[in-house]
Write a protein that holds these residues in place. Structure first.
Motif, PDB file in Angstrom:
ATOM      1  N   VAL A 186       0.957  -0.920   0.050  1.00 32.52           N
ATOM      2  CA  VAL A 186       0.412   0.370  -0.309  1.00 32.52           C
ATOM      3  C   VAL A 186       0.749   1.055   0.164  1.00 32.52           C
ATOM      4  CG1 VAL A 186      -1.819   1.015   1.530  1.00 32.52           C
ATOM      5  CG2 VAL A 186      -2.079  -1.453   0.945  1.00 32.52           C
ATOM      6  N   ASP A 187       1.048   2.072  -1.009  1.00 33.64           N
ATOM      7  CA  ASP A 187       1.573   3.640  -1.125  1.00 33.64           C
ATOM      8  C   ASP A 187       1.549   4.421   0.181  1.00 33.64           C
ATOM      9  OD1 ASP A 187       2.467   6.303  -1.957  1.00 33.64           O
ATOM     10  OD2 ASP A 187       0.699   6.124  -3.486  1.00 33.64           O
ATOM     11  N   LEU A 188       2.045   4.968   0.601  1.00 34.05           N
ATOM     12  CA  LEU A 188       2.285   5.569   2.429  1.00 34.05           C
ATOM     13  C   LEU A 188       1.168   6.568   2.287  1.00 34.05           C
ATOM     14  CD1 LEU A 188       3.794   5.239   5.224  1.00 34.05           C
ATOM     15  CD2 LEU A 188       4.978   6.335   4.432  1.00 34.05           C
ATOM     16  N   SER A 189       1.245   7.163   1.121  1.00 29.80           N
ATOM     17  CA  SER A 189       1.431   8.956   1.323  1.00 29.80           C
ATOM     18  C   SER A 189      -0.736   8.448   1.343  1.00 29.80           C
ATOM     19  CB  SER A 189       1.468   9.733   0.339  1.00 29.80           C
ATOM     20  OG  SER A 189       1.289   9.171  -1.040  1.00 29.80           O
ATOM     21  N   GLU A 190      -1.373   7.814   0.337  1.00 29.51           N
ATOM     22  CA  GLU A 190      -2.942   7.268   0.286  1.00 29.51           C
ATOM     23  C   GLU A 190      -3.002   6.418   0.701  1.00 29.51           C
ATOM     24  OE1 GLU A 190      -3.156   8.490  -4.367  1.00 29.51           O
ATOM     25  OE2 GLU A 190      -3.395   7.015  -4.090  1.00 29.51           O
ATOM     26  N   ALA A 191      -2.363   5.744   2.151  1.00 33.03           N
ATOM     27  CA  ALA A 191      -2.844   4.961   3.533  1.00 33.03           C
ATOM     28  C   ALA A 191      -3.623   4.984   3.756  1.00 33.03           C
ATOM     29  CB  ALA A 191      -1.465   3.915   3.661  1.00 33.03           C
ATOM     30  N   LYS A 192      -5.513   4.344   4.025  1.00 28.43           N
ATOM     31  CA  LYS A 192      -6.433   4.198   5.195  1.00 28.43           C
ATOM     32  C   LYS A 192      -5.410   4.169   6.807  1.00 28.43           C
ATOM     33  CE  LYS A 192      -8.678   6.034   2.036  1.00 28.43           C
ATOM     34  NZ  LYS A 192      -8.977   6.904   1.658  1.00 28.43           N
ATOM     35  N   VAL A 193      -4.618   2.822   6.335  1.00 35.90           N
ATOM     36  CA  VAL A 193      -4.164   2.907   7.845  1.00 35.90           C
ATOM     37  C   VAL A 193      -2.786   2.816   7.934  1.00 35.90           C
ATOM     38  CG1 VAL A 193      -3.743   0.706   9.154  1.00 35.90           C
ATOM     39  CG2 VAL A 193      -5.790   1.387   8.444  1.00 35.90           C
ATOM     40  N   ILE A 194      -1.636   3.613   8.512  1.00 33.62           N
ATOM     41  CA  ILE A 194      -0.908   3.471   8.920  1.00 33.62           C
ATOM     42  C   ILE A 194      -0.017   3.209  10.356  1.00 33.62           C
ATOM     43  CG2 ILE A 194       1.573   4.971   8.686  1.00 33.62           C
ATOM     44  CD1 ILE A 194      -0.124   6.682   6.813  1.00 33.62           C
ATOM     45  N   ILE A 195       1.128   1.742  10.229  1.00 37.50           N
ATOM     46  CA  ILE A 195       1.437   1.343  11.366  1.00 37.50           C
ATOM     47  C   ILE A 195       3.084   2.161  11.541  1.00 37.50           C
ATOM     48  CG2 ILE A 195       2.128  -0.292  12.848  1.00 37.50           C
ATOM     49  CD1 ILE A 195      -0.751  -1.011  11.546  1.00 37.50           C
ATOM     50  N   ALA A 196       2.813   2.735  12.261  1.00 42.36           N
ATOM     51  CA  ALA A 196       4.873   3.452  11.690  1.00 42.36           C
ATOM     52  C   ALA A 196       5.385   3.576  13.489  1.00 42.36           C
ATOM     53  CB  ALA A 196       4.113   5.265  12.254  1.00 42.36           C
ATOM     54  N   GLY A 197       6.784   2.773  12.999  1.00 42.18           N
ATOM     55  CA  GLY A 197       7.780   2.368  14.488  1.00 42.18           C
ATOM     56  C   GLY A 197       8.297   3.909  14.497  1.00 42.18           C
ATOM     57  N   GLY A 198       9.221   3.410  14.990  1.00 44.81           N
ATOM     58  CA  GLY A 198      10.128   4.346  16.153  1.00 44.81           C
ATOM     59  C   GLY A 198      11.196   4.156  16.293  1.00 44.81           C
ATOM     60  N   ARG A 199      12.115   4.520  17.055  1.00 46.18           N
ATOM     61  CA  ARG A 199      13.028   3.952  18.085  1.00 46.18           C
ATOM     62  C   ARG A 199      13.201   3.580  18.664  1.00 46.18           C
ATOM     63  NH1 ARG A 199      17.400   8.775  17.023  1.00 46.18           N
ATOM     64  NH2 ARG A 199      16.074   9.883  18.587  1.00 46.18           N
ATOM     65  N   GLY A 200      12.089   3.315  19.416  1.00 45.17           N
ATOM     66  CA  GLY A 200      12.057   2.066  20.211  1.00 45.17           C
ATOM     67  C   GLY A 200      11.343   0.858  19.596  1.00 45.17           C
ATOM     68  N   VAL A 201      10.855   0.504  18.202  1.00 43.14           N
ATOM     69  CA  VAL A 201      11.310  -0.380  17.542  1.00 43.14           C
ATOM     70  C   VAL A 201      12.292  -1.504  18.099  1.00 43.14           C
ATOM     71  CG1 VAL A 201      11.020  -1.743  15.266  1.00 43.14           C
ATOM     72  CG2 VAL A 201       9.252  -0.312  16.267  1.00 43.14           C
ATOM     73  N   LYS A 202      13.581   0.041  18.127  1.00 43.83           N
ATOM     74  CA  LYS A 202      15.135  -0.999  18.286  1.00 43.83           C
ATOM     75  C   LYS A 202      16.474  -1.636  17.274  1.00 43.83           C
ATOM     76  CE  LYS A 202      14.223  -0.880  22.669  1.00 43.83           C
ATOM     77  NZ  LYS A 202      13.273  -0.750  23.194  1.00 43.83           N
ATOM     78  N   SER A 203      15.283  -2.271  15.936  1.00 45.69           N
ATOM     79  CA  SER A 203      16.046  -3.141  15.024  1.00 45.69           C
ATOM     80  C   SER A 203      15.442  -3.326  13.835  1.00 45.69           C
ATOM     81  CB  SER A 203      16.773  -4.018  15.298  1.00 45.69           C
ATOM     82  OG  SER A 203      15.599  -5.033  15.670  1.00 45.69           O
ATOM     83  N   LYS A 204      15.926  -3.417  12.170  1.00 47.73           N
ATOM     84  CA  LYS A 204      15.390  -3.880  11.615  1.00 47.73           C
ATOM     85  C   LYS A 204      14.488  -5.033  11.466  1.00 47.73           C
ATOM     86  CE  LYS A 204      18.400  -2.762   7.924  1.00 47.73           C
ATOM     87  NZ  LYS A 204      20.140  -2.734   7.063  1.00 47.73           N
ATOM     88  N   GLU A 205      15.111  -5.810  12.411  1.00 45.51           N
ATOM     89  CA  GLU A 205      14.380  -7.710  12.067  1.00 45.51           C
ATOM     90  C   GLU A 205      12.647  -6.950  14.029  1.00 45.51           C
ATOM     91  OE1 GLU A 205      17.005  -6.855  13.493  1.00 45.51           O
ATOM     92  OE2 GLU A 205      17.897  -7.936  11.696  1.00 45.51           O
ATOM     93  N   GLY A 206      12.948  -6.059  14.207  1.00 42.03           N
ATOM     94  CA  GLY A 206      11.642  -5.396  15.180  1.00 42.03           C
ATOM     95  C   GLY A 206      10.977  -4.606  14.511  1.00 42.03           C
ATOM     96  N   PHE A 207      10.736  -3.776  13.587  1.00 43.27           N
ATOM     97  CA  PHE A 207      10.075  -3.761  12.602  1.00 43.27           C
ATOM     98  C   PHE A 207       8.597  -5.100  11.691  1.00 43.27           C
ATOM     99  CE2 PHE A 207      11.267   0.555  11.922  1.00 43.27           C
ATOM    100  CZ  PHE A 207      10.489   1.094  11.508  1.00 43.27           C
TER     101      PHE A 207
END
Ligand code: FAD
Length: 322
Positions: free
Chosen positions: A199-220
């Motif tokens: 899904v294209d981010l700018s047109e997505a109806k739902v977005i799950i966003a991660g920050g530094r708290g995700v801690k790693s690539k795998e954390g996503f």
């Protein structure tokens, strides 16, 4: 007062972007019963796209096919659209506030010696005037603008003006326009896609966003799973991008993408002002953060104080039960 309105359509990978339908709905409002003409540029058979635009409310579609319009260049597209503007003499022009819209419309407005209202999130008709609402100061305030002279030219922010319902029985005139395009100073020879499919981010109806708290690539990974379950897209804070947990194409905020989904779930994001600039106008904001004092809770409609690695799997399980 009715106006003739031109909508500049936009397609990606042979599919019209949703904001094109939103721009047609906006044009209907601005036109107050006037004719809505849409233009679509590209190479190859664009008639099915033109038909789609009719189904969503356009009265007439101009198709500009040319090998030099295969990929977007501001030079090629501005030549093509200028020709259509000269042929149609619209009183208003509307386009999506996308990367292409942001590049093309100032150039066209400059050529026409017209102003431009960019990034509108709402349109109201007040007497003879069309009143556009647009966010300012990184979304902290809104201003209302009207055009008092010349062509009414505006871009609209994706996901704010709902498209009309598709009516496959609608008919309208579709015509192919032959245009001479001068030699382009910039030619795109190849496009290498960076962002993953989905899904294209700018047109997505739902977005799950991660920050530094995700801690790693795998954390996503749990965030990606939640996005899949909800049919959404994954985004990120600059903190996560700077830490190399994900690509910069996912960055949301003042120096990233501005998004307005129906649902924004911020996971391990503190809520810095620069991040809020890109997402605070989302319709429903859910924040998951370990720190009950995190600023993100000040803009959230629902807050979950907890460890995202415990909360997200539970959310996924619950949603799967529905
Ligand atoms: P942090 O501020 O470090 O927050 C991490 C959060 O995760 C904390 O609140 C913490 O409590 C929480 N957390 C940690 N572990 C867990 C866990 N296991 N479960 C739940 N929660 C957890 N930032 C943007 O996002 N977008 C921009 O466009 C942008 N543009 C900028 C432009 C300029 C000019 C400047 C100066 C800065 C810009 N920034 C931007 C950066 C911004 O100021 C912040 O530094 C950044 O947003 C912080 O990212 P973050 O919230 O992911 O990280």
């Amino acid at each position: 007062m009715s106006r003739k309105v031109l909508v500049i359509g936009e397609a990606r990978d042979g599919v019209l972007r949703n904001v094109t339908f939103e721009a047609i709905a906006a044009a209907k409002q601005v036109g107050s019963g006037g004719e809505v003409v849409a233009v679509i540029c590209g190479e190859g058979d664009l008639n099915s796209l033109a038909e789609e635009m009719i189904f969503y409310g356009a009265d007439k579609v101009k198709v500009v096919q040319h090998s030099k319009l295969k990929t977007y260049t501001s030079e090629g597209y501005s030549q093509a659209v200028t020709e259509i503007i000269e042929q149609e003499s619209p009183e208003a022009i509307i386009m999506g506030h996308t990367a292409i819209g942001k590049d093309l419309t100032p150039k066209l407005a400059g050529r026409m010696e017209s102003g431009l209202i960019s990034d509108a999130t709402n349109i109201e008709i007040s007497g003879e005037n069309v009143v556009f609402t647009r966010p300012i100061y990184s979304g902290k305030a809104f201003e209302k603008k009207i055009v008092t002279d010349g062509v009414l030219f505006a871009t609209i922010r994706p996901n704010n003006i709902p498209p009309l319902e598709k009516d496959s029985s609608r008919t309208g005139e579709i015509s192919t326009v032959d245009i001479e395009i001068d030699d382009l100073r910039t030619v795109i020879t190849d496009v290498i896609k960076k962002a993953a499919d989905g899904v294209d981010l700018s047109e997505a109806k739902v977005i799950i966003a991660g920050g530094r708290g995700v801690k790693s690539k795998e954390g996503f990974e749990p965030l990606e799973e939640l996005a899949e379950v909800l049919g959404g897209a994954v985004g990120a804070s600059r903190g996560a991008c700077d830490a190399d947990y994900c690509d910069y194409s996912l960055q949301i905020g003042q120096t990233g993408k501005v998004v307005t989904p129906d649902l924004y779930i911020a996971c391990g994001i503190s809520g810095a002002i620069q991040h809020l600039a890109g997402m605070s106008n989302s319709k429903v904001i859910v924040a998951i953060n370990k720190d009950p004092e995190a600023n993100i809770f000040n803009v959230a409609d629902y807050g979950i104080v907890g460890d995202l690695f415990e909360v997200i799997p539970q959310l996924i399980e619950e949603i799967k039960q529905l």
